[in-house]
Design a protein around this motif. Structure first.
Motif: not given
Length: 183
Positions: A46-52, A54-62, A175-183
């Motif tokens: 779920v976190l990976k789907l949200i991160a993918q 998410a826009g530049n500001n790290g938000s997704v939704g509504p 931090e999550v954005k940086r970690a998931l962008q590398r993978h």
């Protein structure tokens, strides 16, 4: 203006249990999720789907644009994760329960194709209802872990609490954005 606390709000992880995420790595995220979630693999997905998404500001939704038009982010996550349970014995049991209920309420004159359409519609409705609950629980775990922030946006004003025609907005931490962008 008065602040109404969220009755379902979960406390954040204590600082001792939440490791510093200065140089976040995927294994650290997994460890942090496993401390708070009973379903860490599902939470990470779920976190990976949200991160993918998410826009530049790290938000997704509504809302998310999908093949079905604009759908709430929670419904989009449910639709994205629904294929995971196709072979699940609970899914097959639910389909058989819906089928037996429709057959018992059907007339002999009912069209078999119409019965299949009604069966599919009812199954999809139950999957969506169940999936929304699962996504909400996992998002609460991710919020508790400090990896995600959630607020509600919609009718009139943004708000920390749900209701009044508001839909969820999820924001990942940098931090999550940086970690998931590398993978």
């Amino acid at each position: 203006m008065f602040y109404q606390p969220d009755l379902f709000e979960q406390p954040q992880m204590p600082p001792a249990a939440a490791p510093a995420m200065a140089a976040a790595e995927l294994p650290e995220l997994v460890e942090r999720i496993s401390v708070v979630s009973k379903r860490p693999r599902y939470a990470l997905l779920v976190l990976k789907l949200i991160a993918q998404e998410a826009g530049n500001n790290g938000s997704v939704g509504p809302y998310i644009r999908s093949a079905k038009g604009r759908v709430p982010v929670r419904d989009w996550l449910c639709q994205a994760l629904a294929p995971l349970a196709h072979r699940d014995c609970r899914r097959r049991a639910m389909i058989e329960a819906v089928r037996s209920g429709l057959v018992s309420n059907a007339d002999s004159a009912d069209d078999p194709e119409e019965m299949e359409r009604r069966l599919e519609a009812e199954v999809q409705s139950r999957i969506l209802r169940s999936g929304r609950t699962n996504v909400s629980r996992v998002v609460s775990d991710l919020v508790r872990a400090g990896l995600l922030r959630r607020h509600y946006q919609g009718y009139r004003i943004d708000h920390l609490n749900r209701g009044a025609q508001r839909e969820a907005v999820y924001t990942i931490t940098p931090e999550v954005k940086r970690a998931l962008q590398r993978h």
